[in-house]
Structure formats: C-alpha cells, structure tokens
Design a protein around this motif. Sequence first.
Motif, PDB file in Angstrom:
ATOM      1  N   ALA A 382     -63.905 -26.476 -29.353  1.00 25.43           N
ATOM      2  CA  ALA A 382     -63.900 -25.119 -28.820  1.00 25.43           C
ATOM      3  C   ALA A 382     -65.339 -24.748 -28.479  1.00 25.43           C
ATOM      4  N   VAL A 383     -66.244 -25.020 -29.418  1.00 23.33           N
ATOM      5  CA  VAL A 383     -67.686 -24.834 -29.227  1.00 23.33           C
ATOM      6  C   VAL A 383     -68.397 -25.986 -29.912  1.00 23.33           C
ATOM      7  N   LEU A 384     -69.420 -26.519 -29.256  1.00 25.66           N
ATOM      8  CA  LEU A 384     -70.267 -27.518 -29.888  1.00 25.66           C
ATOM      9  C   LEU A 384     -71.718 -27.122 -29.648  1.00 25.66           C
ATOM     10  N   GLY A 385     -72.491 -27.057 -30.731  1.00 23.35           N
ATOM     11  CA  GLY A 385     -73.899 -26.703 -30.630  1.00 23.35           C
ATOM     12  C   GLY A 385     -74.779 -27.844 -31.096  1.00 23.35           C
ATOM     13  N   GLY A 404     -71.751 -26.808 -25.680  1.00 26.97           N
ATOM     14  CA  GLY A 404     -70.560 -27.119 -24.928  1.00 26.97           C
ATOM     15  C   GLY A 404     -69.518 -26.054 -25.215  1.00 26.97           C
ATOM     16  N   GLY A 405     -68.670 -25.744 -24.235  1.00 32.04           N
ATOM     17  CA  GLY A 405     -67.638 -24.732 -24.424  1.00 32.04           C
ATOM     18  C   GLY A 405     -68.104 -23.317 -24.183  1.00 32.04           C
ATOM     19  N   VAL A 447     -56.845 -21.659 -24.620  1.00 24.65           N
ATOM     20  CA  VAL A 447     -56.037 -21.883 -25.811  1.00 24.65           C
ATOM     21  C   VAL A 447     -56.883 -22.278 -27.016  1.00 24.65           C
ATOM     22  N   ARG A 448     -58.105 -22.737 -26.790  1.00 28.90           N
ATOM     23  CA  ARG A 448     -58.944 -23.172 -27.913  1.00 28.90           C
ATOM     24  C   ARG A 448     -59.795 -22.047 -28.478  1.00 28.90           C
ATOM     25  N   GLY A 449     -59.908 -20.945 -27.747  1.00 29.19           N
ATOM     26  CA  GLY A 449     -60.697 -19.841 -28.262  1.00 29.19           C
ATOM     27  C   GLY A 449     -60.944 -18.803 -27.197  1.00 29.19           C
ATOM     28  N   TYR A 453     -64.536 -15.065 -29.405  1.00 33.41           N
ATOM     29  CA  TYR A 453     -64.653 -16.060 -30.469  1.00 33.41           C
ATOM     30  C   TYR A 453     -65.813 -17.002 -30.198  1.00 33.41           C
ATOM     31  N   ARG A 454     -65.894 -17.490 -28.956  1.00 32.07           N
ATOM     32  CA  ARG A 454     -66.943 -18.457 -28.640  1.00 32.07           C
ATOM     33  C   ARG A 454     -68.335 -17.816 -28.752  1.00 32.07           C
ATOM     34  N   GLN A 455     -68.461 -16.601 -28.278  1.00 33.01           N
ATOM     35  CA  GLN A 455     -69.756 -15.930 -28.394  1.00 33.01           C
ATOM     36  C   GLN A 455     -70.147 -15.740 -29.856  1.00 33.01           C
TER      37      GLN A 455
END
Length: 483
Positions: A382-385, A404-405, A447-449, A453-455
């Motif tokens: 969903a998110v990769l840092g 990413g994401g 659908v993943r976020g 949510y991602r922020q």
Amino acid sequence: MATIEFLLNGTPTQCHVPPDTSILTLLRDHLGMTGTKEGCASGDCGACTVAIKGNNDPHFASINGCITPAHQLHGQHLLTVEGLAANGELHPAQRAMVECHGSQCGFCTPGIVMSLFTLHTQQQTHPAPLTPERLEAALGGNLCRCTGYRPIRDAALSMQEVPWNAPQWIDACQPTQTLLSAPQSNTNDIDLFAQPSTLSELTELRRRYPSARLVAGGTDLWLESTQRLAVLNQLIDVTRVEELGRIEESPFNEQPGWWVGAGVTYSQLEPLFAANYPAFAHLLHRLGSQQVRNRGTLGGNIANASPIGDTPPVLLALNAWVELANQDGTRTLPLSDFFLDYKKTALAADEVVSQIFIPRMAEDATLKVWKLSKRREDDISAVLGAFHYRLVDGVLSDVRIAFGGMAGVPKRALKAEAALTGQPVTRESFQAAQRSLADEFQPMSDVRGSQHYRQQAAANLFERLYLSLSAPTQEVMLHAYAH
C-alpha cells in the motif's frame, strides 16, 4: 507455433503451442497432466507450483505454472507432482504430508508438495536449520483453506528424516544440441516467440518488433492473459540473454558499486543484498513469494513502472542509475529520471533496460526500508518508504527518501530530504519533513488504501524513523524478521 523441447519428469518431451501458453495450460490442456491445479491464476495461491531446473542450475526451483510462459521450458527440466514417486515409493515430502495429516480437500496439496520438494532438495545439497524464516520463505506462496498450516509445517520439519534414494533421471539435462535451437517463430508477424541469447540479438528483435512484449519472469505481464484475457501473441523472452544475467562489481562515475543485469532474479540478488544492503534483503522476504522471487527480475520491476513496485523506491534512495540499450549503443540516466508518469518511462520504442547500477553505501550510512501491506508476505504494497542517511555527530546528511504508493510513479521526497539535511535529530525537524509530504504527494485511493491512509502512513514512517534514531537501543515496534 514454435517447438518446445524439454524434459518432463525425466522424459524428453516436444510440444507445439501458441506463444501465450502458460506451463499450467500446457500441462493440463495439452499433455493431460492434471495433478497441477489452477487456483487464482495470478501467482498468489501456489496451487500451480511446479519445479524447474536448467542445465547450469544447482537444484530445482519452485515457480508458479499459471504465470510462466511454456516456451521458457525450452532446454529445461520440468518436474511436476506426478514425477515425485519413484519405484512405488512416495517422495519424503509426500510421505510426510500423509503422516502429518497435511491434506484435506487436496486441491492445494500438489503445490505444497512441490514447494516442500524444492526445500528438501536444497536441504540435501546444503543442509541448514529449518528456521521459521526459512519455512515461511519456502511455504509463504502456498495458501491452504482447509487444514491450517500446523500439520504442513510439521511435514516440512519431519521430511528430512525419511530415507530417499533419488532416481537417476532427476538430475538429467537436456542435450546441448537442443539448446542451440531456441524457439523462435519470426516468419509470422502475427505469432512470435523469440528467445535471443545476446543483447545484440535482443535489441535487433526489439527494433524489428517494437510492439512485441518483453517477458522475463512474467509475474506481472502474464496477469494480462489470465486476468484480463488479453492475447499475448508477440513475445520476446529475455531470460536467455547472457549479458542480462550478470552481477559485476565495478565503479560508475567514480563511485563504487554493482552493475546488475536486468534479467537477474530476486533470488539471485539475495546474497548481494544480504552482504551489503541488509534492509533491502529483508524487503525481498516480503516481495511476493519464493515462487515469484525465483522468477521476477529487477529489470522487470523497474521497466514495469508500477507506482507500487517494491524495489524502485529503495533503488531511488540508493541513488541508482539505469542503462538503456538499443542497436546503436547504450545510454545511462539516473533512475529518478526514468519514471515520467503513471506507467510511462524514458524508454524509447527500440530500447530495453539492460543494467542497473547500485552504488555501494558508505560505511557510516544507513538504509531503512518499511513496507506496509495487508499481509506480511506475498502481498502488494500500500505504501513503501525507503530512507537513506548518514548521522555524524548527531546531524543528518546524505538524506535520500523515496516512496512507493504515494504518487503515479515511485518518487523521491525532495522537500522532506531538504527539511532533514543538515539538521539534528529533533522532533521539530521531523515534523517539518512530515508537513512537506502534503506539498509533494497526492496519493490515490484504491482497494489497498485511501488517500488519507497513505498520507498518514507515510507521515508515521517518519515518526518511526525519528523514534528509532532517538532511542537506537529500543524496539520501536514489535519485532518481525520481515519488518
């Protein structure tokens, strides 16, 4: 149609099938071997797991038959669940599954047995403790809806105790002369499967067939066939290109590092990453499954240009470069200049990704990689840092951060980098970095976020880094070997 010649459970086999035929379809529909099952048809469930071995490979490797092109079997040895028993005796993986009651409906069992088989062969040649991490790596790509996983785990732990005499044919190889005639159907521009062996041949084919699809691991491309029912009738297979399979330590722009061929798989990268980029090596544990890592390539993950690909943010944080090749030569550019827009790259129509340069990290530099996904293993981010930095006398420098994401492309967080560079580890400096994210990133909701949510998740990763640096001897979160 091109001819494929390979060994199937030790028996020489020849087939003629269309370019977009998968190994699973070849087995079930063309050869009548139905032991291998189709579950998800996307490389997630493992019901279709088979084992493959090339002439130069040390042992069999597990792969997903549903998303692997059948033509890539040319000159290989394919082993399916039908071939494990010898002289009326079950293979130790099969016997252990029976004795430990590891099967109920049996639909997923053939794939699990094949994953256990490859683990067993590795143990035979290179004995090592079967740690929870190794078991999870071997079986993380096999889902079971009936039994729960305890009896399957018990089978994995007990199968080495079962005596087994390997049949002679299990180490058989295709005759060398077969390998000299790789499948290629270049007389028909409608149906094409070409398998070049040199970079020059590959770039010539790329120029001649600009609309053909390049295929390496197929872990993403083949979903167009199985999920979208697209016709993949023009394919250029890059897995036999010798130059694309190299890993060479060599400086670039006066910077030490490694040139990694675009066709190098994640599994082949593990030793390099474990020795030089431990956080990157940990990420590989969560990049797909063992079956996917045995097939997926670094170049494919880059050229695919997905905003949620796992490796590009890490490579951006490491300041990686990419080499592009065509018939006229090569050119290099920073990876940050390669991604232009969603699924759009700097690749010209006649170019291919040939190599990736990964700089060696300074001895006092640190790399942190954190992936957020719904499942710990075998799931998409969903998110990769990715966070690269040096901390000297309490001051941050050489800060490179990528996500990413969070955008239509994998992207550096330049404003957050500027907010932290030259600053001490304080809550104020990290809060400034968190605030900068809203100006740089406008993630999408899917659908993943959600966007919110991602922020929030990306901001929380800065908080995690701050807490890690503030209390380096304490665990910020509950420990898990794969983050």
